[in-house]
Enzyme design. Structure first.
Site, PDB file in Angstrom:
ATOM      1  N   THR A  39       0.821  -1.215   0.000  1.00  0.00           N
ATOM      2  CA  THR A  39       0.000   0.000   0.000  1.00  0.00           C
ATOM      3  C   THR A  39       0.854   1.263   0.000  1.00  0.00           C
ATOM      4  OG1 THR A  39      -0.108  -0.214   2.387  1.00  0.00           O
ATOM      5  CG2 THR A  39      -2.036  -0.968   1.157  1.00  0.00           C
ATOM      6  N   ASP A  40       2.136   1.151   0.394  1.00  0.00           N
ATOM      7  CA  ASP A  40       2.922   2.392   0.560  1.00  0.00           C
ATOM      8  C   ASP A  40       3.065   3.166  -0.749  1.00  0.00           C
ATOM      9  OD1 ASP A  40       4.666   0.400  -0.340  1.00  0.00           O
ATOM     10  OD2 ASP A  40       6.310   0.936   1.015  1.00  0.00           O
ATOM     11  N   GLY A 125      18.571  -9.674   7.118  1.00  0.00           N
ATOM     12  CA  GLY A 125      17.927 -10.149   5.896  1.00  0.00           C
ATOM     13  C   GLY A 125      16.782 -11.104   6.130  1.00  0.00           C
ATOM     14  N   SER A 130      16.750  -5.011   9.526  1.00  0.00           N
ATOM     15  CA  SER A 130      17.984  -4.657  10.231  1.00  0.00           C
ATOM     16  C   SER A 130      18.654  -3.460   9.558  1.00  0.00           C
ATOM     17  CB  SER A 130      18.947  -5.842  10.246  1.00  0.00           C
ATOM     18  OG  SER A 130      19.418  -6.137   8.939  1.00  0.00           O
ATOM     19  N   ASP A 175       9.969   1.179   6.818  1.00  0.00           N
ATOM     20  CA  ASP A 175      10.899   0.597   7.787  1.00  0.00           C
ATOM     21  C   ASP A 175      11.454   1.652   8.745  1.00  0.00           C
ATOM     22  OD1 ASP A 175      10.380  -1.466   6.114  1.00  0.00           O
ATOM     23  OD2 ASP A 175      12.413  -1.673   5.319  1.00  0.00           O
TER      24      ASP A 175
HETATM   25  P1  ADP Z   1      16.783  -6.569   6.330  1.00  0.00           P
HETATM   26  O1  ADP Z   1      16.760  -5.086   6.378  1.00  0.00           O
HETATM   27  O2  ADP Z   1      15.428  -7.153   6.093  1.00  0.00           O
HETATM   28  O3  ADP Z   1      17.423  -7.194   7.534  1.00  0.00           O
HETATM   29  P2  ADP Z   1      18.533  -6.041   4.149  1.00  0.00           P
HETATM   30  O4  ADP Z   1      19.143  -6.891   3.091  1.00  0.00           O
HETATM   31  O5  ADP Z   1      17.764  -4.836   3.744  1.00  0.00           O
HETATM   32  O6  ADP Z   1      17.647  -6.991   5.064  1.00  0.00           O
HETATM   33  O7  ADP Z   1      19.663  -5.532   5.141  1.00  0.00           O
HETATM   34  C1  ADP Z   1      20.596  -6.452   5.696  1.00  0.00           C
HETATM   35  C2  ADP Z   1      22.002  -5.873   5.592  1.00  0.00           C
HETATM   36  O8  ADP Z   1      22.137  -4.769   6.530  1.00  0.00           O
HETATM   37  C3  ADP Z   1      23.073  -6.835   6.010  1.00  0.00           C
HETATM   38  O9  ADP Z   1      23.450  -7.671   4.935  1.00  0.00           O
HETATM   39  C4  ADP Z   1      24.201  -5.906   6.431  1.00  0.00           C
HETATM   40  O10 ADP Z   1      24.908  -5.413   5.313  1.00  0.00           O
HETATM   41  C5  ADP Z   1      23.463  -4.733   7.039  1.00  0.00           C
HETATM   42  N1  ADP Z   1      23.376  -4.794   8.522  1.00  0.00           N
HETATM   43  C6  ADP Z   1      22.303  -4.462   9.247  1.00  0.00           C
HETATM   44  N2  ADP Z   1      22.539  -4.618  10.569  1.00  0.00           N
HETATM   45  C7  ADP Z   1      23.801  -5.049  10.687  1.00  0.00           C
HETATM   46  C8  ADP Z   1      24.632  -5.420  11.796  1.00  0.00           C
HETATM   47  N3  ADP Z   1      24.197  -5.357  13.057  1.00  0.00           N
HETATM   48  N4  ADP Z   1      25.887  -5.848  11.530  1.00  0.00           N
HETATM   49  C9  ADP Z   1      26.338  -5.936  10.272  1.00  0.00           C
HETATM   50  N5  ADP Z   1      25.607  -5.608   9.190  1.00  0.00           N
HETATM   51  C10 ADP Z   1      24.351  -5.176   9.368  1.00  0.00           C
HETATM   52 MG    MG Z   2      16.272  -3.810   4.690  1.00  0.00          MG
END
Ligand code: ADP
Ligand code: MG
Length: 389
Positions: A39-40, A125, A130, A175
Site C-alpha cells: 500500500t505504501d 535479511g 535490520s 521501515d
Molecule cells: P533486512 O533489512 O530485512 O534485515 P537487508 O538486506 O535490507 O535486510 O539488510 C541487511 C544488511 O544490513 C546486512 O546484509 C548488512 O549489510 C546490514 N546490517 C544491518 N545490521 C547489521 C549489523 N548489526 N551488523 C552488520 N551488518 C548489518
Molecule cells: Mg532492509
C-alpha cells in the site's frame, strides 16, 4: 526496554577497540509489517510495529576528518575520510552508515571524523529490517554527536535515501518510520500520502510470531516492478472513469473497483483490488483495535493473506503453508505474509500465553512439509529509536 546485555556488550567492545568510552550511544529497533501490503507506493495505509530486537550505535568525535567504523558482531573495521563518503562494493554493511552520514552532512557539515561501532541482535535479511535499524541508530548517534537535529520524517527520508543511493534498494519509508515511531505495546499506523503516523494500542493480550521461511523465489525485482506497473495502470484507468480525482489506488474504494473494473484486463483488476482492499482493512483494523477486538483484527490479517494469494499473487507455497498451519493452531488469531512476498516471512498474531507452543507447532508443521523448520521469533511491539547517552 532496550536489550541491556547487547548494550553492555557494545560498550565493552567499544572500550576494548577504541580505548575510551563513547561520547554518544543510540538505539534503533527493527520492525514488522502487520497489515497493509503493497500500500505504501499506492499512497495508502500500513500498520507496523517496532520490535524488541534492535541495533546500538556508539560514537565519539575524532580530531581529524578520519572516520573509523566497526561492525561489532563481525569485528570488521573500515576507515574513510569525511570528504569522501562513497559506497563500497565490499563490506556493504558500511553503506547504510555512510549513506546516513551523507544525508546528515547535507543538513549541516560535520566538523570532524568519528570512531563508531554498531552491534545488535536483529537477524539480518529476514524481513525485520535490520538495515533501517542500522540507519536510524547511526543517524541518531551521529546527529547527536555533531549537533545536527532533524525531525522524524526527515531522518526517515535520510535512511531511505541511504538505501536508494548507497545500498541499491528502492524501498519505501515504512521501515524507517516504524523504527522511529514505535511504542511499547502499540502498532504504528502510517498514512503514506501525508507520511503522518499515529499509534494504536495492541494491548498486553497479544504478541507476534515472525516465521522466516528463507524461501526466495526468482525474479523478485521483475515481479515487484510488474505489480507496481499494474497498480499504476489501474490507477490511471480509475482516474479516467471516476468523477473525483484519483492520484493513486488510495483514492479508489472497493465499491468503485467492483463497478468500474470491467474495462481493465482481469489480471490488472485483480492486482488493483489488493492494495485497495488492504487500505480498507487497515482502516477497519484501527476501529477494531480501538474496541479491543483482537480476533476481529486477526481475521483481517487472514483476509490480507488470502488477497495476496488469490488477487495480488505475491504469495508462494511456503508462505501459504505457514498461514494454513497457523489457522489450525489454538491461540492464533491471524497470520499473513509480511513484506514484499514471493518468499520471506509470515507474521502471526497470537496470545502471549500460546506463543511458545504455537512457535513449536508452526516450525514442526513447516518441517513436515518442507523437510526443515521455518525460523520462528517471538516479537513484541516495543519502543522506537532513541539516543541513550
Ligand atoms: P533486512 O533489512 O530485512 O534485515 P537487508 O538486506 O535490507 O535486510 O539488510 C541487511 C544488511 O544490513 C546486512 O546484509 C548488512 O549489510 C546490514 N546490517 C544491518 N545490521 C547489521 C549489523 N548489526 N551488523 C552488520 N551488518 C548489518
Ligand atoms: Mg532492509
Amino acid at each position: 526496554m532496550v536489550n541491556e546485555t547487547v548494550h553492555k556488550e557494545l560498550l565493552k567492545k567499544y572500550r576494548a577497540h577504541f580505548g575510551r568510552d563513547p561520547e554518544v550511544v543510540a538505539y534503533a529497533p527493527g520492525r514488522i509489517e502487520v497489515l497493509g501490503n503493497h500500500t505504501d507506493y499506492n499512497e495508502g495505509f500500513v500498520f507496523s510495529a517496532a520490535i524488541n530486537f534492535g541495533t546500538f550505535f556508539a560514537a565519539s568525535k575524532c580530531e581529524t576528518t578520519g572516520c573509523h567504523l566497526v561492525a561489532g558482531d563481525l569485528m570488521k573495521e573500515v576507515s574513510f575520510d569525511l570528504q569522501h563518503i562513497e559506497a563500497s562494493k565490499t563490506d556493504t554493511w558500511q553503506n547504510y552508515v555512510k549513506g546516513t552520514l551523507a544525508g546528515l552532512a547535507g543538513v549541516k557539515a560535520p566538523s570532524c571524523g568519528f570512531d563508531g561501532m554498531f552491534f545488535g541482535n536483529i537477524p539480518l535479511g529476514s524481513g525485520l529490517s535490520s538495515s533501517a535499524a542500522l540507519e536510524m541508530c547511526a543517524g541518531l548517534a551521529l546527529g547527536q554527536l555533531y549537533g545536527i537535529s532533524v525531525d522524524t520524517v526527515t531522518l526517515a527520508k535520510i535512511g531511505q535515501k541511504a538505501e536508494h543511493d548507497y545500498a541499491g534498494c528502492n524501498c519505501g519509508l515504512l521501515d524507517q518510520i516504524s523504527s522511529l515511531a514505535g511504542q511499547a505495546g502499540k502498532l504504528v499506523k502510517t498514512d503514506f500520502r501525508s507520511v503522518a503516523f499515529e499509534t494504536a494500542e495492541l494491548g498486553a493480550d497479544a504478541c507476534f510470531l515472525m516465521c522466516n521461511t528463507h524461501a526466495k523465489h526468482a525474479l523478485v525485482d521483475g515481479a515487484y516492478n510488474k505489480l507496481r506497473a499494474s497498480c499504476e495502470q489501474a490507477a490511471a484507468h480509475f482516474a479516467k472513469v471516476l468523477r473525483h480525482p484519483v492520484k493513486a489506488l488510495r483514492d479508489v474504494s472497493m465499491a468503485e473497483w467492483a463497478i468500474y473494473k470491467r474495462d481493465l484486463p482481469e489480471a490488472v483488476a485483480n492486482r488493483a483490488a489488493h492494495p485497495i482492499g488492504e487500505d480498507e482493512r487497515v482502516l477497519k483494523g484501527a476501529e477494531l483495535l480501538a474496541k479491543g477486538d483482537l480476533p476481529g483484527f486477526g481475521a483481517l490479517m487472514f483476509d490480507s493473506h488470502e488477497s495476496s494469494r488469490v488477487l495480488f499473487e505475491n504469495s508462494c507455497e511456503e508462505l501459504d503453508a505457514v498461514v494454513d498451519a497457523a489457522k489450525k493452531i489454538p491461540g492464533v488469531l491471524g497470520a499473513r505474509l509480511s513484506g514484499g512476498g514471493f518468499g520471506g516471512s509470515v507474521v502471526v498474531l497470537v496470545h502471549p500465553r500460546d506463543a511458545e507452543t504455537a512457535s513449536i507447532a508452526l516450525a514442526n508443521a513447516y518441517a513436515a512439509k518442507f523437510g526443515k523448520p521455518c525460523d520462528v521469533s517471538v516479537i513484541k511491539p516495543a519502543a522506537g529509536a532513541r539516543v541513550l547517552k
